[in-house]
Structure formats: C-alpha cells, structure tokens
Write a protein that holds these residues in place. Structure first.
Motif, PDB file in Angstrom:
ATOM      1  N   PHE A 152      22.752 -53.874 -24.791  1.00  0.00           N
ATOM      2  CA  PHE A 152      23.898 -53.268 -25.464  1.00  0.00           C
ATOM      3  C   PHE A 152      24.348 -54.127 -26.646  1.00  0.00           C
ATOM      4  N   GLN A 153      24.361 -55.436 -26.440  1.00  0.00           N
ATOM      5  CA  GLN A 153      24.749 -56.338 -27.523  1.00  0.00           C
ATOM      6  C   GLN A 153      23.755 -56.265 -28.676  1.00  0.00           C
ATOM      7  N   LEU A 154      22.465 -56.203 -28.341  1.00  0.00           N
ATOM      8  CA  LEU A 154      21.441 -56.099 -29.380  1.00  0.00           C
ATOM      9  C   LEU A 154      21.640 -54.834 -30.210  1.00  0.00           C
ATOM     10  N   LEU A 155      21.980 -53.744 -29.555  1.00  0.00           N
ATOM     11  CA  LEU A 155      22.212 -52.496 -30.276  1.00  0.00           C
ATOM     12  C   LEU A 155      23.441 -52.616 -31.178  1.00  0.00           C
ATOM     13  N   CYS A 156      24.514 -53.219 -30.669  1.00  0.00           N
ATOM     14  CA  CYS A 156      25.752 -53.354 -31.448  1.00  0.00           C
ATOM     15  C   CYS A 156      25.548 -54.212 -32.690  1.00  0.00           C
ATOM     16  N   GLU A 157      24.682 -55.193 -32.566  1.00  0.00           N
ATOM     17  CA  GLU A 157      24.466 -56.127 -33.680  1.00  0.00           C
ATOM     18  C   GLU A 157      23.519 -55.583 -34.732  1.00  0.00           C
ATOM     19  N   ASN A 158      22.948 -54.425 -34.490  1.00  0.00           N
ATOM     20  CA  ASN A 158      21.938 -53.893 -35.410  1.00  0.00           C
ATOM     21  C   ASN A 158      22.267 -52.472 -35.856  1.00  0.00           C
ATOM     22  N   ASP A 159      23.508 -52.296 -36.296  1.00  0.00           N
ATOM     23  CA  ASP A 159      23.951 -51.035 -36.891  1.00  0.00           C
ATOM     24  C   ASP A 159      24.578 -51.346 -38.237  1.00  0.00           C
ATOM     25  N   PRO A 160      23.775 -51.811 -39.212  1.00  0.00           N
ATOM     26  CA  PRO A 160      24.331 -52.335 -40.474  1.00  0.00           C
ATOM     27  C   PRO A 160      25.132 -51.303 -41.259  1.00  0.00           C
ATOM     28  N   GLN A 161      24.799 -50.022 -41.152  1.00  0.00           N
ATOM     29  CA  GLN A 161      25.520 -49.002 -41.912  1.00  0.00           C
ATOM     30  C   GLN A 161      26.576 -48.286 -41.074  1.00  0.00           C
ATOM     31  N   GLU A 162      26.792 -48.768 -39.862  1.00  0.00           N
ATOM     32  CA  GLU A 162      27.819 -48.242 -38.958  1.00  0.00           C
ATOM     33  C   GLU A 162      27.719 -46.720 -38.799  1.00  0.00           C
ATOM     34  N   ARG A 163      26.530 -46.292 -38.447  1.00  0.00           N
ATOM     35  CA  ARG A 163      26.286 -44.862 -38.240  1.00  0.00           C
ATOM     36  C   ARG A 163      26.548 -44.426 -36.788  1.00  0.00           C
ATOM     37  N   VAL A 164      26.591 -45.379 -35.857  1.00  0.00           N
ATOM     38  CA  VAL A 164      26.756 -45.040 -34.449  1.00  0.00           C
ATOM     39  C   VAL A 164      28.211 -44.674 -34.175  1.00  0.00           C
ATOM     40  N   ARG A 165      28.426 -43.473 -33.622  1.00  0.00           N
ATOM     41  CA  ARG A 165      29.776 -42.997 -33.329  1.00  0.00           C
ATOM     42  C   ARG A 165      30.159 -43.204 -31.865  1.00  0.00           C
ATOM     43  N   GLN A 166      29.183 -43.180 -30.975  1.00  0.00           N
ATOM     44  CA  GLN A 166      29.487 -43.388 -29.556  1.00  0.00           C
ATOM     45  C   GLN A 166      28.218 -43.783 -28.818  1.00  0.00           C
ATOM     46  N   VAL A 167      28.413 -44.534 -27.745  1.00  0.00           N
ATOM     47  CA  VAL A 167      27.326 -44.887 -26.832  1.00  0.00           C
ATOM     48  C   VAL A 167      27.825 -44.643 -25.411  1.00  0.00           C
ATOM     49  N   GLN A 168      27.101 -43.827 -24.650  1.00  0.00           N
ATOM     50  CA  GLN A 168      27.493 -43.529 -23.277  1.00  0.00           C
ATOM     51  C   GLN A 168      26.295 -43.619 -22.347  1.00  0.00           C
ATOM     52  N   GLU A 169      26.590 -43.733 -21.060  1.00  0.00           N
ATOM     53  CA  GLU A 169      25.576 -43.678 -20.023  1.00  0.00           C
ATOM     54  C   GLU A 169      25.699 -42.339 -19.299  1.00  0.00           C
ATOM     55  N   PHE A 170      24.643 -41.522 -19.400  1.00  0.00           N
ATOM     56  CA  PHE A 170      24.542 -40.269 -18.659  1.00  0.00           C
ATOM     57  C   PHE A 170      23.431 -40.465 -17.632  1.00  0.00           C
ATOM     58  N   TYR A 171      23.758 -40.417 -16.350  1.00  0.00           N
ATOM     59  CA  TYR A 171      22.813 -40.866 -15.323  1.00  0.00           C
ATOM     60  C   TYR A 171      21.829 -39.764 -14.939  1.00  0.00           C
ATOM     61  N   LEU A 208      22.346 -41.441  -7.214  1.00  0.00           N
ATOM     62  CA  LEU A 208      23.681 -41.595  -6.635  1.00  0.00           C
ATOM     63  C   LEU A 208      24.762 -41.333  -7.673  1.00  0.00           C
ATOM     64  N   LEU A 209      24.592 -41.903  -8.853  1.00  0.00           N
ATOM     65  CA  LEU A 209      25.619 -41.789  -9.891  1.00  0.00           C
ATOM     66  C   LEU A 209      25.721 -40.362 -10.426  1.00  0.00           C
ATOM     67  N   ALA A 210      24.583 -39.690 -10.600  1.00  0.00           N
ATOM     68  CA  ALA A 210      24.609 -38.316 -11.112  1.00  0.00           C
ATOM     69  C   ALA A 210      25.320 -37.382 -10.145  1.00  0.00           C
ATOM     70  N   ASN A 211      25.163 -37.643  -8.854  1.00  0.00           N
ATOM     71  CA  ASN A 211      25.814 -36.813  -7.841  1.00  0.00           C
ATOM     72  C   ASN A 211      27.182 -37.358  -7.446  1.00  0.00           C
ATOM     73  N   LYS A 212      27.614 -38.440  -8.119  1.00  0.00           N
ATOM     74  CA  LYS A 212      28.932 -39.041  -7.882  1.00  0.00           C
ATOM     75  C   LYS A 212      29.146 -39.363  -6.400  1.00  0.00           C
ATOM     76  N   ARG A 213      28.180 -40.123  -5.864  1.00  0.00           N
ATOM     77  CA  ARG A 213      28.238 -40.499  -4.462  1.00  0.00           C
ATOM     78  C   ARG A 213      28.093 -42.008  -4.308  1.00  0.00           C
ATOM     79  N   GLN A 214      28.909 -42.551  -3.410  1.00  0.00           N
ATOM     80  CA  GLN A 214      28.715 -43.905  -2.930  1.00  0.00           C
ATOM     81  C   GLN A 214      28.410 -43.817  -1.441  1.00  0.00           C
ATOM     82  N   PRO A 215      27.268 -44.320  -1.000  1.00  0.00           N
ATOM     83  CA  PRO A 215      26.903 -44.158   0.414  1.00  0.00           C
ATOM     84  C   PRO A 215      27.900 -44.839   1.347  1.00  0.00           C
TER      85      PRO A 215
END
Length: 608
Positions: A152-171, A208-215
């Motif tokens: 994640f840090q590597l990605l943040c440090e390599n957006d020189p033109q600031e084109r990234v609007r959002q970063v999310q995790e979809f499981y 587990l995360l996609a089904n929103k379950r914790q065993p």
C-alpha cells in the motif's frame, strides 16, 4: 432467499454491482481494468453484455501486453497467471464467449478507470508503471483481498500526477460456482508449496470476509499437517485483525459459524469415480472450467456451440440452475421436455402465422427472447448428445457399476476376479482401467493378500502405460491407510452403526447402482451437525492453542468447509441436497483449492 444467507454468488455479485459504479463515486463512461484472476471471478457472475451495459466503455487486462502499452519489462513474464491464481491448463486467458471483453482503444484519456486486481507484488508493479504513465483521467482501485502495508505504501508513493481517487479492498478473491460452492481455481495443491499455501490462506480469508462471517469455532482434520496450519493461521489472522470482527461467533444462537478445514487426502476415492449428475458429469467427461464447456471437435456440433456456458448465476441459464444436480435419466427427460416446449412456442411465431401489423410487432418483440431460448435449447441438446455418446463408447455404465461396488462393498475375491476381467477387456478404455486399479489398491491396500503386484501386471498387459501404473504407488503414498484419517471405508464406525446404515440403505432403496457411493465429507457434515464430530479426529483451534476439548460445543447453524487440495462436483451435489433438506435449520457452503475431475486429480498425483 435470505439476503444474509451464506451464498458465494450473491457475495460476489454485491461487490461487482459496487465495482462498476466505483462504489458510487465513478459515474459516467469508464474503463474496467482487470487481471487474469479477477477476469475469471467477474465472468462467473456477469456476462460481457451485462458489464458493458452499465456505463463501462471497455474491459481490458492490465497484465496483458496486447492490451496495455505500458507493459514492457513484464511482457515476456509467465508469472502473472501463477501469482494471480490462474491455471494455464484451463485456458484462463480471459478469452471465450463468457469471459469479459479484452480489447484496447487509443483515445480514452478523458475516461476514468476502475481497477480490480489481486493484491500481489506483480500487480502493484503494474499499477506503479500505469500511474507513472497514466492513460486515464482518474483511477478507482479495488483489490480482491487484504493489501499488505508495504504494498500500500509503495502504491501511495508512486502516484506522481495524483490520479488515484480511492483505494478499497473488495474481498472477491474466489470463484463463485454455485451458491454453496466456491473455488480458488488453484491447481497443484496436493503437494502444497509456500506460494500456493499463501494463495489458499488469502482465498479462505476472502470467503469469510465476503460473507461477513467470523467463525465461532475453527476445527481441522488432524491427519493433515496443511489443514492444521491453515486453521491456525486463519485463527491468528482473525485475532490480530479487527476487520474480521464485524460478526463475532459468540457461540450463542446467532452467527454460529463452524469453519472446518479438511484435506483431499482423507478421501482419494471420490475424485476417481464416474459421475452421473449433470454438472459433475460434464466436468468429468467434457471439462467444466470457469463455467465454460469446450465442444470443439464434437461430432455434428455447429460452430456457435463450440464453446458454451453452464452458469449457476441467477438469470444466466434457468434450466441449468434447476437441473445441475439431476441424474442422467432425469436430465434426458428434462431436455426432451425443454425441446418440446420450445418447438411449441416457436411454431406460434412462424412467419406464416403473421397476419397483421400487431402480429409482426409481437414477433419482433419476442424475437431476441426466442433466439436466446433457441441457443439454450441447442446447447443442452448438444451437451446431452455428447454425454450419451461417451457413455456408450466408453462402456461407462459397466465401468461405473464396478467402481461403485469397489467404493462401497468388501468382496476382495469377487472384486479381484472382476477387475482382472476388465483389465483384459478391449472395450474398457485405458483411463478407466487405471482408475479401477487404483480403487482396488486403495480398498485392499492393508489386506493380507492384496494382489496389488498382480493387478499392476494385469494393467500393464491391458495397455496401461508404466508411468500411469506408478500412480497406484503415488495415491497410496499420498492417501494410503497409513497417512489418511479414519472413516473412508467405515473404519471409524462400530459394527452396529455399519449394520444400521446397511439396513437403512436396503429399506430406503438406492436410486440405482450408479449412486450408492456417498463421499466421506457427508459423514463429516452429519457428525458436525449432530455435535458428534470426534475431537480426536477434528480438533478445535482457540486462542489457547489447538487440542481444546470439543464437548458441549453449540450445534452449528452454518458450516464453511474448506478442502485443501480440492473438492469434487459429487461432493458439491451432496452438499446442495443437504442444504435443500435442511433449509432453515443449518446451511453448508463448500470451498476449496479447486474442483477436481479424475483427470486433474491424476495429473496432480503425478507431481507428488
């Protein structure tokens, strides 16, 4: 259907619906950038036309040099498919009528890009390269799993033109095949490597995360070192990451999920058997990969049917949804009825019956529906015809009856005599001779006079190549009596329970000789549901370590089973039937490394 029910297809569809709109923040025409694995995932729940109808101008592959002009140093690398969970043996390059469009346009700089990738080192590298020479006005980035802080840090440090609007995790890091069957499409896991293990761990987390379950409870197959490690690691991850804490399995009446990690090696018999239900039979005889069936080369099949789709996703193929678990006889009757109903409807709309402008308008309105229905009918008729041809050509009814007897009954002398006859028969195909020899060896491995050397010699005389005969030793090394857990041939049952089960079978009747076998998995599920799953065979993982007593655990209302090394469609069919019979009481969802047929199982055994 309960919207909160364990359902792999619904979980992924929810993510896809959010994805194509940039989670509500990317309106207007856009480009969808995928990798090999995420292309497969989306293809399981959405067609190309569905995606393109939702303001998606084109769908492209970020990891394909044909689609990405920024791709240079990676263009000759073969690492992408492997790291992204692809399977080069299954034509997972994103092509085909059901896969999403892979194309590139030149003048798209004004458009926005929605990016959906697995969180791998290679994909982060591709994103860094993309952002250094951006082709689109802005980027909405979604990863299919948990992103490590370093990436994640590597990605943040390599957006020189600031084109990234959002970063999310979809499981959405697994293939939803049926509502209660999910797969990682991850091959070669009978002999697990470190990289494949991490893929399985990430995939199980995603389920587990996609089904929103914790065993509430995590248990594992004691005979499997990999199952034990996977159960422990998933438990540690849940304890250390708050992201899993949206639904706590407290052991009360709500949210009581049992996560059960098992291993293919405890049941090597099921992948070796012929299949007689629609979905399982297609996979065994024709191959069913990413919901696609290749009919190219099949006699009398038209060009538009050379590659067809069998999808369980809602709205894709209602006939397949209804009949994927139907047996061969029921299927023939259902397809005949489907054909008759189509012929009756099409006759109503023949051109000769169009007498007025209203008739013509009605015909044009129904024409797309009739054309789609025509393709569906032709598809199932073609598949059924080829299945019937292969059953006859390969003498599968004769072979399958003996397979079932080997799997379900003890009769060493009778079995050996019949096996020798079949190994000497010219009507039995070489692959079937191999499977019969392996089934005999597994059942009678520990018998005083097992005759396995004589069986090997008879296989050699019957035309089985030496490298295939060696698979007998391979399967015994992988899943022989010394390494697998108890129960495959009823060895963990008392004599009384065996007699009771035999009596009930004879009273209730077996639908036919081809469906006597029940996978070991179903005994495990029945024991878990009744609270009788033995702690000696399936210990529990807890914060205090493994081996905690399992007495007096609450009965599970939901069970997620993850099978290391891969499951089969026979097991999936039995799970689906169990869920139907126990609706409202308990629900099981089956996941695993891949979905095997006998061919893929034998290919992986060769690597051991």
């Amino acid at each position: 259907m309960n919207s909160d029910q364990l359902d792999g297809i619904t979980a992924i569809r929810t993510y896809v619906d959010r994805l194509v709109t940039g989670d509500g923040r990317c309106n207007g025409m856009k480009v969808l950038l995928l990798d090999g694995a995420t292309t497969q995932i989306l293809s399981c729940v959405s067609t190309q036309s569905e995606i393109l109808s939702r303001e998606v101008y084109l769908v492209s592959r970020l990891d394909d040099p044909r689609c990405n002009p920024n791709l240079n140093e990676y263009s000759n690398s073969s690492d992408f498919n492997n790291e992204n969970g692809g399977d080069s043996n299954n034509n997972n390059n994103g092509g085909g009528i059901h896969s999403l469009a892979l194309q590139e346009e030149t003048h798209v700089g004004h458009m926005k890009a929605v990016v959906f990738l697995r969180p791998t080192d290679n994909n982060i590298g591709l994103l860094v390269g993309e952002l250094s020479r951006p082709r689109f006005s802005e980027y909405h980035i979604y990863f299919s799993g948990i992103v490590s802080p370093n990436l994640f840090q590597l990605l943040c440090e390599n957006d020189p033109q600031e084109r990234v609007r959002q970063v999310q995790e979809f499981y959405a890091d697994f293939l939803p095949i049926n509502p209660d069957l999910v797969s990682l499409n991850c091959r070669n896991t009978l002999k697990m490597t470190s990289a494949l293990y991490q893929r399985n761990l990430m995939g199980l987390q995603s389920m587990l995360l996609a089904n929103k379950r914790q065993p509430g409870t995590i248990r594992y197959q004691k005979s499997s070192r990999v199952a034990k490690q996977l159960a422990k690691d998933i438990s540690d991850n849940i304890q250390s990451d708050d992201i899993f804490h949206f639904r706590r399995g407290t052991g009360g009446t709500n949210n009581n999920l049992l996560l059960l990690v098992v291993d293919r090696m405890d049941d090597p018999v099921t992948p070796l058997l012929s299949q007689w239900t629609y979905q399982a039979m297609v996979h065994e005889l024709l191959g069913l990969n990413n919901n696609r069936v290749i009919l190219r080369g099949v006699p009398n099949v038209s060009k538009d049917l050379e590659e067809v789709v069998l999808s369980s996703a809602p709205g894709h193929d209602t006939f397949f949804q209804s009949h994927r678990n139907s047996n061969f006889g029921e299927l023939g009757e259902a397809i005949q009825k489907l054909l008759q109903e189509y012929q009756a409807r099409s006759q109503q709309h023949q051109v000769s019956n169009l007498k007025s402008i209203e008739d013509m308008q009605s015909f044009m309105e129904k024409y797309p529906e009739l054309r789609s229905e025509s393709h569906t009918v032709s598809k199932h008729v073609a598949i059924m015809g080829e299945l019937a041809r292969l059953v006859e050509v390969c003498s599968l009814m004769d072979v399958s009856a003996f397979e079932q007897d080997l799997a379900c009954a003890d009769d060493q002398g009778g079995h050996l005599k019949e096996l020798m006859s079949k190994l000497d028969s010219s009507s039995i195909k070489i692959p079937d001779k191999l499977r019969l020899g392996m089934l005999y060896a597994l059942r009678y491995e520990t018998a005083m006079q097992n005759a396995i050397p004589a069986v090997k010699e008879a296989m050699r005389r019957g035309g089985v190549p030496p490298n295939n005969i060696a698979l007998i030793d391979a399967v015994l090394k992988y899943a022989g009596a010394k390494v697998r857990g108890p129960g495959l041939y009823g060895s963990n049952q008392s004599s009384l329970s065996k007699m009771t089960k035999s009596f009930m079978t004879s009273v209730q009747g077996v639908s036919n000789v081809y469906s006597q076998h029940s996978p070991l998995l179903m005994d495990t599920i029945e024991s878990a549901v009744k609270g009788k799953l033995r702690g000696e065979d399936y210990p529990m993982v807890s914060k205090l370590g493994s081996g905690i007593a399992v007495d007096n655990l609450p009965l599970p209302q939901e069970i997620l089973i993850f099978m290391v090394g891969g499951m089969t469609y026979e097991e999936a069919t039995k799970v689906s039937e169990f869920n139907e019979a126990n609706a409202g009481r308990v629900r099981v969802i089956l996941g695993g490394s891949t979905v095997h047929n006998s061919t893929s199982f034998l290919e992986e055994l060769k690597l051991i």
